[in-house]
Scaffold this motif. Structure first.
Motif, PDB file in Angstrom:
ATOM      1  N   ALA A 204      -4.935  19.590  30.833  1.00 40.91           N
ATOM      2  CA  ALA A 204      -4.733  19.769  29.394  1.00 40.91           C
ATOM      3  C   ALA A 204      -3.281  20.114  29.081  1.00 40.91           C
ATOM      4  O   ALA A 204      -2.804  19.869  27.963  1.00 40.91           O
ATOM      5  CB  ALA A 204      -5.663  20.869  28.863  1.00 40.91           C
ATOM      6  N   ARG A 210       0.022  19.986  21.621  1.00 41.16           N
ATOM      7  CA  ARG A 210      -0.565  21.303  21.361  1.00 41.16           C
ATOM      8  C   ARG A 210       0.261  22.376  22.061  1.00 41.16           C
ATOM      9  O   ARG A 210       0.594  22.238  23.233  1.00 41.16           O
ATOM     10  CB  ARG A 210      -2.014  21.359  21.858  1.00 41.16           C
ATOM     11  N   GLN A 214      -2.075  27.210  21.190  1.00 37.66           N
ATOM     12  CA  GLN A 214      -3.178  26.404  20.662  1.00 37.66           C
ATOM     13  C   GLN A 214      -4.149  26.016  21.770  1.00 37.66           C
ATOM     14  O   GLN A 214      -5.370  26.009  21.580  1.00 37.66           O
ATOM     15  CB  GLN A 214      -2.638  25.137  19.988  1.00 37.66           C
ATOM     16  N   LEU A 215      -3.620  25.688  22.949  1.00 37.00           N
ATOM     17  CA  LEU A 215      -4.498  25.363  24.072  1.00 37.00           C
ATOM     18  C   LEU A 215      -5.409  26.541  24.409  1.00 37.00           C
ATOM     19  O   LEU A 215      -6.610  26.353  24.669  1.00 37.00           O
ATOM     20  CB  LEU A 215      -3.667  24.983  25.295  1.00 37.00           C
ATOM     21  N   ALA A 217      -6.368  28.883  22.361  1.00 45.21           N
ATOM     22  CA  ALA A 217      -7.352  29.009  21.280  1.00 45.21           C
ATOM     23  C   ALA A 217      -8.447  27.964  21.408  1.00 45.21           C
ATOM     24  O   ALA A 217      -9.626  28.239  21.138  1.00 45.21           O
ATOM     25  CB  ALA A 217      -6.648  28.892  19.930  1.00 45.21           C
ATOM     26  N   ASP A 218      -8.067  26.760  21.842  1.00 48.10           N
ATOM     27  CA  ASP A 218      -9.054  25.685  21.977  1.00 48.10           C
ATOM     28  C   ASP A 218     -10.055  25.952  23.095  1.00 48.10           C
ATOM     29  O   ASP A 218     -11.144  25.357  23.110  1.00 48.10           O
ATOM     30  CB  ASP A 218      -8.343  24.351  22.249  1.00 48.10           C
ATOM     31  N   HIS A 219      -9.694  26.815  24.038  1.00 45.68           N
ATOM     32  CA  HIS A 219     -10.600  27.139  25.140  1.00 45.68           C
ATOM     33  C   HIS A 219     -11.345  28.457  24.899  1.00 45.68           C
ATOM     34  O   HIS A 219     -12.037  28.943  25.797  1.00 45.68           O
ATOM     35  CB  HIS A 219      -9.807  27.239  26.450  1.00 45.68           C
ATOM     36  N   GLU A 220     -11.226  28.996  23.705  1.00 42.72           N
ATOM     37  CA  GLU A 220     -11.777  30.322  23.455  1.00 42.72           C
ATOM     38  C   GLU A 220     -12.625  30.319  22.189  1.00 42.72           C
ATOM     39  O   GLU A 220     -12.192  29.851  21.134  1.00 42.72           O
ATOM     40  CB  GLU A 220     -10.625  31.323  23.326  1.00 42.72           C
ATOM     41  N   THR A 221     -13.831  30.873  22.311  1.00 44.17           N
ATOM     42  CA  THR A 221     -14.718  31.045  21.158  1.00 44.17           C
ATOM     43  C   THR A 221     -14.576  32.473  20.634  1.00 44.17           C
ATOM     44  O   THR A 221     -14.579  33.413  21.439  1.00 44.17           O
ATOM     45  CB  THR A 221     -16.182  30.803  21.559  1.00 44.17           C
TER      46      THR A 221
END
Length: 254
Positions: A204, A210, A214-215, A217-221
């Motif tokens: 990734a 990104r 941002q990366l 954040a994209d892997h985190e809920t």
């Protein structure tokens, strides 16, 4: 650039030779110092255009570009008495050894370029930071995965400090694997899973549209498991400690 010499055939020297020669249509001639005799002999047997020289002066004399890759502690012994003509190009990959010091040691007018090649250059898959920019040296490292020339030695030292975090990252992965083993997962299974988990994240990183923030954040809920580990383990105090050790290393590199 047809003749390259390498003084100091350790892990980085080996990686450069393999990257330049393995599967290459027109590999350069490579001249190796006798330091690291076993590795040098292995490379000369593996690649037709690689030769082991009798001494470091012969490496210099037979090369257009001379890469100095000895350990910093060994530099005085390895480079003592060397004569380097001004028509050579010298690439300094010794961590923490500036070009001013190297020029005094060699007493040469030859162009000196600092570089930070990493082991993945063997697969031609690693960007190498250089300073100052030099067309021949930049071209050399473009063949090995890419070249990133920086504007000054202060910036170069920052990148040098960043490379010192690699084994910490690998030790982090080792700790994760050991934790899984401690909870009953077979060692080979845990090792295989952790490698695959982070290789996926690593791919990734090639998406530069990104930001790293941002990366993450994209892997985190929100309120999820990743956020829990990040906020309870990688605390502001841990972040400050990491910044502190990097600052201390940077001061030493200067």
């Amino acid at each position: 650039m047809k003749r390259i010499g390498i003084i100091g055939v350790g892990e980085i020297g080996r990686a450069i030779v393999v990257g330049l020669c393995d599967g290459a249509d027109k590999p350069p001639e490579v001249f190796l110092s006798p330091r690291g005799a076993r590795t040098a002999a292995e490379l000369s047997e593996r690649f037709e255009g690689v030769r082991v020289c009798a001494g470091n002066q012969e490496v210099v004399d037979r090369s257009e570009v001379v890469i100095i890759a000895v350990r910093p502690l060994d530099r005085h012994e390895a480079l003592a008495g060397l004569s380097v003509d001004g028509d050579k190009i010298v690439v300094n990959v010794m961590a923490g050894v500036g070009n001013d010091e190297l020029r005094r040691m060699l007493a040469t007018d030859a162009p000196l370029v600092r570089a930070i090649p990493l082991p993945p250059v063997r697969e031609r898959d690693s960007v190498t930071v250089t300073f100052p920019s030099h067309p021949v040296v930049d071209s050399l490292f473009e063949r090995l995965g890419g070249s990133l020339a920086v504007e000054d030695e202060a910036a170069f030292n920052v990148f040098s400090a960043l490379t010192a975090t690699l084994t910490t990252h690998l030790s982090y992965l080792t700790t994760l694997t050991s934790w899984a083993v401690g909870h009953g997962v077979p060692s080979d299974v845990a090792d295989h899973y952790v490698r695959g988990l982070f290789q996926g994240v690593g791919r990734a990183l090639s998406d530069e549209t990104r930001s790293l923030h941002q990366l993450a954040a994209d892997h985190e809920t929100p309120n999820g498991s990743n956020e829990r580990i990040r906020t309870t383990w990688f605390t502001p105090a841990n972040s400050e400690a990491l910044n502190k050790v990097l600052d201390d290393l940077l001061a030493r590199l200067k």
